[in-house]
Design a protein around this motif. Sequence first.
Motif, PDB file in Angstrom:
ATOM      1  N   GLY A   1       0.782  -1.233   0.000  1.00  0.00           N
ATOM      2  CA  GLY A   1       0.000   0.000   0.000  1.00  0.00           C
ATOM      3  C   GLY A   1       0.807   1.272   0.000  1.00  0.00           C
ATOM      4  O   GLY A   1       0.532   2.204  -0.755  1.00  0.00           O
ATOM      5  N   PHE A   2       1.848   1.350   0.839  1.00  0.00           N
ATOM      6  CA  PHE A   2       2.624   2.582   0.912  1.00  0.00           C
ATOM      7  C   PHE A   2       3.527   2.756  -0.301  1.00  0.00           C
ATOM      8  O   PHE A   2       3.757   3.879  -0.751  1.00  0.00           O
ATOM      9  N   ASN A   3       4.045   1.678  -0.850  1.00  0.00           N
ATOM     10  CA  ASN A   3       4.854   1.786  -2.055  1.00  0.00           C
ATOM     11  C   ASN A   3       4.006   2.323  -3.204  1.00  0.00           C
ATOM     12  O   ASN A   3       4.443   3.193  -3.973  1.00  0.00           O
ATOM     13  N   ASN A  29      -9.491   1.753  -6.328  1.00  0.00           N
ATOM     14  CA  ASN A  29     -10.064   0.431  -6.080  1.00  0.00           C
ATOM     15  C   ASN A  29      -9.018  -0.605  -6.511  1.00  0.00           C
ATOM     16  O   ASN A  29      -8.835  -0.829  -7.709  1.00  0.00           O
ATOM     17  N   PRO A  30      -8.314  -1.226  -5.572  1.00  0.00           N
ATOM     18  CA  PRO A  30      -7.218  -2.118  -5.955  1.00  0.00           C
ATOM     19  C   PRO A  30      -7.678  -3.354  -6.716  1.00  0.00           C
ATOM     20  O   PRO A  30      -6.952  -3.867  -7.562  1.00  0.00           O
ATOM     21  N   GLN A  31      -8.887  -3.834  -6.423  1.00  0.00           N
ATOM     22  CA  GLN A  31      -9.380  -4.991  -7.168  1.00  0.00           C
ATOM     23  C   GLN A  31      -9.642  -4.635  -8.628  1.00  0.00           C
ATOM     24  O   GLN A  31      -9.352  -5.421  -9.528  1.00  0.00           O
ATOM     25  N   ALA A  32     -10.180  -3.443  -8.858  1.00  0.00           N
ATOM     26  CA  ALA A  32     -10.385  -3.000 -10.236  1.00  0.00           C
ATOM     27  C   ALA A  32      -9.046  -2.835 -10.946  1.00  0.00           C
ATOM     28  O   ALA A  32      -8.890  -3.224 -12.106  1.00  0.00           O
ATOM     29  N   LEU A  33      -8.056  -2.295 -10.228  1.00  0.00           N
ATOM     30  CA  LEU A  33      -6.719  -2.133 -10.804  1.00  0.00           C
ATOM     31  C   LEU A  33      -6.154  -3.485 -11.233  1.00  0.00           C
ATOM     32  O   LEU A  33      -5.689  -3.648 -12.366  1.00  0.00           O
ATOM     33  N   TYR A  84      -4.018  -6.574   0.772  1.00  0.00           N
ATOM     34  CA  TYR A  84      -3.538  -5.186   0.799  1.00  0.00           C
ATOM     35  C   TYR A  84      -2.778  -4.964   2.101  1.00  0.00           C
ATOM     36  O   TYR A  84      -3.292  -5.222   3.192  1.00  0.00           O
ATOM     37  N   PHE A  85      -1.549  -4.470   1.992  1.00  0.00           N
ATOM     38  CA  PHE A  85      -0.651  -4.341   3.143  1.00  0.00           C
ATOM     39  C   PHE A  85      -0.352  -2.871   3.415  1.00  0.00           C
ATOM     40  O   PHE A  85       0.058  -2.126   2.513  1.00  0.00           O
ATOM     41  N   THR A  86      -0.550  -2.462   4.666  1.00  0.00           N
ATOM     42  CA  THR A  86      -0.338  -1.060   5.008  1.00  0.00           C
ATOM     43  C   THR A  86      -0.109  -0.930   6.507  1.00  0.00           C
ATOM     44  O   THR A  86      -0.067  -1.920   7.237  1.00  0.00           O
ATOM     45  N   SER A  87       0.016   0.290   6.990  1.00  0.00           N
ATOM     46  CA  SER A  87       0.069   0.608   8.417  1.00  0.00           C
ATOM     47  C   SER A  87      -0.796   1.839   8.638  1.00  0.00           C
ATOM     48  O   SER A  87      -0.892   2.702   7.760  1.00  0.00           O
ATOM     49  N   ARG A  88      -1.402   1.909   9.792  1.00  0.00           N
ATOM     50  CA  ARG A  88      -2.275   3.055  10.073  1.00  0.00           C
ATOM     51  C   ARG A  88      -1.453   4.301  10.407  1.00  0.00           C
ATOM     52  O   ARG A  88      -0.508   4.246  11.177  1.00  0.00           O
ATOM     53  N   ILE A 114       2.324  -6.032  -6.411  1.00  0.00           N
ATOM     54  CA  ILE A 114       2.340  -4.611  -6.772  1.00  0.00           C
ATOM     55  C   ILE A 114       3.242  -3.893  -5.782  1.00  0.00           C
ATOM     56  O   ILE A 114       2.853  -3.563  -4.662  1.00  0.00           O
ATOM     57  N   SER A 115       4.478  -3.691  -6.168  1.00  0.00           N
ATOM     58  CA  SER A 115       5.491  -3.062  -5.328  1.00  0.00           C
ATOM     59  C   SER A 115       6.767  -2.910  -6.138  1.00  0.00           C
ATOM     60  O   SER A 115       6.963  -3.593  -7.141  1.00  0.00           O
ATOM     61  N   ALA A 116       7.640  -2.031  -5.657  1.00  0.00           N
ATOM     62  CA  ALA A 116       8.987  -1.932  -6.227  1.00  0.00           C
ATOM     63  C   ALA A 116      10.020  -2.031  -5.115  1.00  0.00           C
ATOM     64  O   ALA A 116      11.141  -1.556  -5.256  1.00  0.00           O
ATOM     65  N   ASP A 117       9.625  -2.667  -4.006  1.00  0.00           N
ATOM     66  CA  ASP A 117      10.521  -2.830  -2.862  1.00  0.00           C
ATOM     67  C   ASP A 117      11.451  -4.009  -3.132  1.00  0.00           C
ATOM     68  O   ASP A 117      11.012  -5.165  -3.148  1.00  0.00           O
ATOM     69  N   SER A 118      12.733  -3.744  -3.315  1.00  0.00           N
ATOM     70  CA  SER A 118      13.683  -4.800  -3.648  1.00  0.00           C
ATOM     71  C   SER A 118      13.840  -5.823  -2.522  1.00  0.00           C
ATOM     72  O   SER A 118      14.314  -6.938  -2.757  1.00  0.00           O
ATOM     73  N   ASP A 119      13.426  -5.471  -1.286  1.00  0.00           N
ATOM     74  CA  ASP A 119      13.480  -6.444  -0.189  1.00  0.00           C
ATOM     75  C   ASP A 119      12.576  -7.646  -0.459  1.00  0.00           C
ATOM     76  O   ASP A 119      12.751  -8.706   0.145  1.00  0.00           O
ATOM     77  N   LEU A 120      11.621  -7.487  -1.362  1.00  0.00           N
ATOM     78  CA  LEU A 120      10.702  -8.579  -1.679  1.00  0.00           C
ATOM     79  C   LEU A 120      11.261  -9.531  -2.734  1.00  0.00           C
ATOM     80  O   LEU A 120      10.592 -10.479  -3.139  1.00  0.00           O
ATOM     81  N   THR A 121      12.507  -9.301  -3.131  1.00  0.00           N
ATOM     82  CA  THR A 121      13.158 -10.233  -4.058  1.00  0.00           C
ATOM     83  C   THR A 121      13.281 -11.618  -3.435  1.00  0.00           C
ATOM     84  O   THR A 121      13.130 -12.631  -4.125  1.00  0.00           O
ATOM     85  N   ALA A 122      13.537 -11.678  -2.129  1.00  0.00           N
ATOM     86  CA  ALA A 122      13.755 -12.962  -1.451  1.00  0.00           C
ATOM     87  C   ALA A 122      12.567 -13.913  -1.592  1.00  0.00           C
ATOM     88  O   ALA A 122      12.740 -15.071  -1.990  1.00  0.00           O
TER      89      ALA A 122
END
Length: 207
Positions: A14-16, A33-37, A53-57, A133-141
């Motif tokens: 979500g934040f990315n 609307n992420p599902q529509a996307l 969907y991943f986020t923080s308040r 849906i992200s460009a966080d390289s930490d998720l390569t693992a």
Amino acid sequence: MPNMTHRVIAYIDGFNLYFGLKAARWKRFYWLNPQALVGHLLKADQELVFTKYFTSRVSYPREKGRRQSSYLEALETLNDLRIYYGHFQTNPQRCRACGKKEMVPSEKMTDVNIAVEMLADAYQDLCDVALLISADSDLTAPVVAIKSLFPEKRVVVAFPPQRHSAQLQRFAHASLPIGRATLAKSVFPDDVAKADGFVLRKPGEWR
């Protein structure tokens, strides 16, 4: 042989995504609307079975937290979508220009939560394709792990606006950018009704 439909689970950082939209100055798409996307990103032989969907308040500033709460409530009106929460942690950071220390919040747990869900879903055979849906390289693992442990499954990465990761692009089976035209046809209506009849309205600052 009949045509096969490939099951897709979407994992949205979500934040990315938000900061990509912010960098592109596309506030009008914050009410997304992420599902529509995701639906607009799928191929003809793919079917979306769930969205995560991943986020923080956000609690500060108060108005920003209010807008986020309205958006998260809009997300909760969608079927087959779950929100996973991390948290913010404040750490001291010294200004290079003036030397003053200040507490700067940083989001924690999102990449871990995404990695756990991707691997768990692959292990339980809940999907054939993981759409990240992200460009966080930490998720390569987790991408590399899924390719190694579950070679019959595919991982596709969709990069938010103004965001890219060469590492993710290298290790994913496929990658694509999310363009303005796709976003434009993926927003909620200005008014979203909850199950109890309460109407959520798109924040005026996002118009």
